[in-house]
Design a protein around this motif. Sequence first.
Motif, PDB file in Angstrom:
ATOM      1  N   PHE A 156       0.837  -8.559 -10.157  1.00  0.00           N
ATOM      2  CA  PHE A 156       0.494  -8.414  -8.747  1.00  0.00           C
ATOM      3  C   PHE A 156      -0.810  -7.625  -8.691  1.00  0.00           C
ATOM      4  O   PHE A 156      -0.835  -6.426  -8.923  1.00  0.00           O
ATOM      5  N   VAL A 173       1.926  -2.115   0.282  1.00  0.00           N
ATOM      6  CA  VAL A 173       2.508  -3.408  -0.092  1.00  0.00           C
ATOM      7  C   VAL A 173       3.178  -3.302  -1.467  1.00  0.00           C
ATOM      8  O   VAL A 173       4.285  -3.790  -1.680  1.00  0.00           O
ATOM      9  N   GLU A 174       2.507  -2.593  -2.372  1.00  0.00           N
ATOM     10  CA  GLU A 174       2.873  -2.620  -3.786  1.00  0.00           C
ATOM     11  C   GLU A 174       4.192  -1.899  -4.072  1.00  0.00           C
ATOM     12  O   GLU A 174       4.954  -2.306  -4.934  1.00  0.00           O
ATOM     13  N   ALA A 208       4.010  -8.331   0.933  1.00  0.00           N
ATOM     14  CA  ALA A 208       4.691  -8.156  -0.356  1.00  0.00           C
ATOM     15  C   ALA A 208       5.643  -9.323  -0.623  1.00  0.00           C
ATOM     16  O   ALA A 208       5.685  -9.871  -1.731  1.00  0.00           O
ATOM     17  N   TYR A 209       6.374  -9.714   0.408  1.00  0.00           N
ATOM     18  CA  TYR A 209       7.365 -10.786   0.258  1.00  0.00           C
ATOM     19  C   TYR A 209       6.699 -12.113  -0.108  1.00  0.00           C
ATOM     20  O   TYR A 209       7.070 -12.783  -1.075  1.00  0.00           O
ATOM     21  N   VAL A 245       2.462  -4.286 -11.655  1.00  0.00           N
ATOM     22  CA  VAL A 245       1.852  -4.060 -10.347  1.00  0.00           C
ATOM     23  C   VAL A 245       0.813  -2.963 -10.484  1.00  0.00           C
ATOM     24  O   VAL A 245       1.131  -1.862 -10.933  1.00  0.00           O
ATOM     25  N   PHE A 252       4.801 -11.914  -3.581  1.00  0.00           N
ATOM     26  CA  PHE A 252       5.679 -11.859  -4.754  1.00  0.00           C
ATOM     27  C   PHE A 252       6.551 -13.114  -4.878  1.00  0.00           C
ATOM     28  O   PHE A 252       6.568 -13.762  -5.925  1.00  0.00           O
ATOM     29  N   ALA A 293      10.988  -6.794  -6.713  1.00  0.00           N
ATOM     30  CA  ALA A 293      11.111  -7.319  -8.076  1.00  0.00           C
ATOM     31  C   ALA A 293      12.374  -6.773  -8.745  1.00  0.00           C
ATOM     32  O   ALA A 293      13.102  -7.509  -9.427  1.00  0.00           O
ATOM     33  N   VAL A 337       6.663  -4.455  -3.374  1.00  0.00           N
ATOM     34  CA  VAL A 337       6.703  -5.499  -4.416  1.00  0.00           C
ATOM     35  C   VAL A 337       7.580  -5.032  -5.579  1.00  0.00           C
ATOM     36  O   VAL A 337       8.445  -5.766  -6.060  1.00  0.00           O
ATOM     37  N   CYS A 381      -3.893  -9.669  -4.315  1.00  0.00           N
ATOM     38  CA  CYS A 381      -3.816  -9.058  -2.987  1.00  0.00           C
ATOM     39  C   CYS A 381      -5.065  -8.235  -2.688  1.00  0.00           C
ATOM     40  O   CYS A 381      -5.399  -7.983  -1.540  1.00  0.00           O
ATOM     41  N   GLY A 388       4.270 -15.596  -6.560  1.00  0.00           N
ATOM     42  CA  GLY A 388       4.711 -15.127  -7.875  1.00  0.00           C
ATOM     43  C   GLY A 388       5.818 -15.998  -8.464  1.00  0.00           C
ATOM     44  O   GLY A 388       5.981 -16.048  -9.672  1.00  0.00           O
TER      45      GLY A 388
END
Lengths: 217, 217
Positions: free
Chosen positions: B102, B40-41, B15-16, B33, B19, B48, B44, B126, B23
Amino acid sequence: MLCFSLRAGMPGITAYGGFFELGTPKKGENVFVSAASGAVEQLVGQFAKLHGCYVVGSAGSKEKVDMLKNKFGFDEGFNYKEEPDLNAVLKRYFPEGIGIYFENVGGKTLDAVLLNMRVHDRIPACGMISQYNLTQPEGVTNLAHIIYKRIRMEGFNSADFFHLYPKFLEFVLPHIREEKIVYMEDIAEGLENGPATLVGLFSGRNVGKQVLVVARE
Amino acid sequence: MLCFSLRAGMPGITAYGGFFELGTPKKGENVFVSAASGAVEQLVGQFAKLHGCYVVGSAGSKEKVDMLKNKFGFDEGFNYKEEPDLNAVLKRYFPEGIGIYFENVGGKTLDAVLLNMRVHDRIPACGMISQYNLTQPEGVTNLAHIIYKRIRMEGFNSADFFHLYPKFLEFVLPHIREEKIVYMEDIAEGLENGPATLVGLFSGRNVGKQVLVVARE
């Protein structure tokens, strides 16, 4: 001076930024360029060769393919209109996979390319000309390969790279002086030929930048 | 400690990296997302929010959407199964367009997202889970928007970001200590429940990482 200004102008900076900044090429990498006789694309192929890459281009006629190999110095070229199986032709020219795909056409070509790319490869995306005049665009079905192979695909135009102009001139001017970069364009004469020239552009008749000379001084 | 290890482990670094690295978010940007209650999401969305973004997530049930808003602090959420027109729902939540998408699902969602992104936006990709079990993947038809809007789309997995581990821990550990990051996972008990758990995973029954406990110590 016209050729000089075009090489060092819009197509030049577009080719330079797309290939070097987004493509991040390494010496020896495999590069595939579609619509490869185009104004930007013929330069991408030459930049890639100057950078030590293996370069294959696709185009829509035997004449254009000859030009890729004999004028612009591409390693290989093929006429996509004569290839019913794009996946097979890419496997033939890239048995170890593609490293950078300079994308201009989209659709079926992109789908075949996605099957033949390697991990961490790059797709600088300059156009998807096969799709612009369709009422319903073709679907790209192999997009999940962007995940499987951790591919970076990035759309751009010349405006994204204006800040690179000094760096670009430093790279390109010595090569132009030494005539190591060739540039072909298509010059039509007279306003009365405008409509036919435009039709030619969209049916792929031109080579490189299509210029219409309205009047000579 | 299980939750801690998951937040600071594989889903966390994925995720880190996805994003923040791909990102490249700016404070105040709009983030969408998909499959947003995933392992993971859900992180995220929280990253965010911590970064000052506006975040909307999609998921496949009312319960999951409630969780996005009430547990994970997303600004908005919607059940994609109840939305016949994804383009319209995205326009409603993002009247000014999406900044970062994402990507986890591909197919129709990606097609709708491409219509709603802004110039120079990013799609860290992802997964494309909607496509994995199809005999013939759906075609993505709006891909030319990657050119029109100069979008960067990039596939990745956690291995791409292992070098960021120290930076990631420095970011995440204080938030975990202050309980500013919530983590939900789905724990099934007993090997005999393995097959049903696997089916649940692919029909979207689980929330977050699906864990199967074979035996308790």
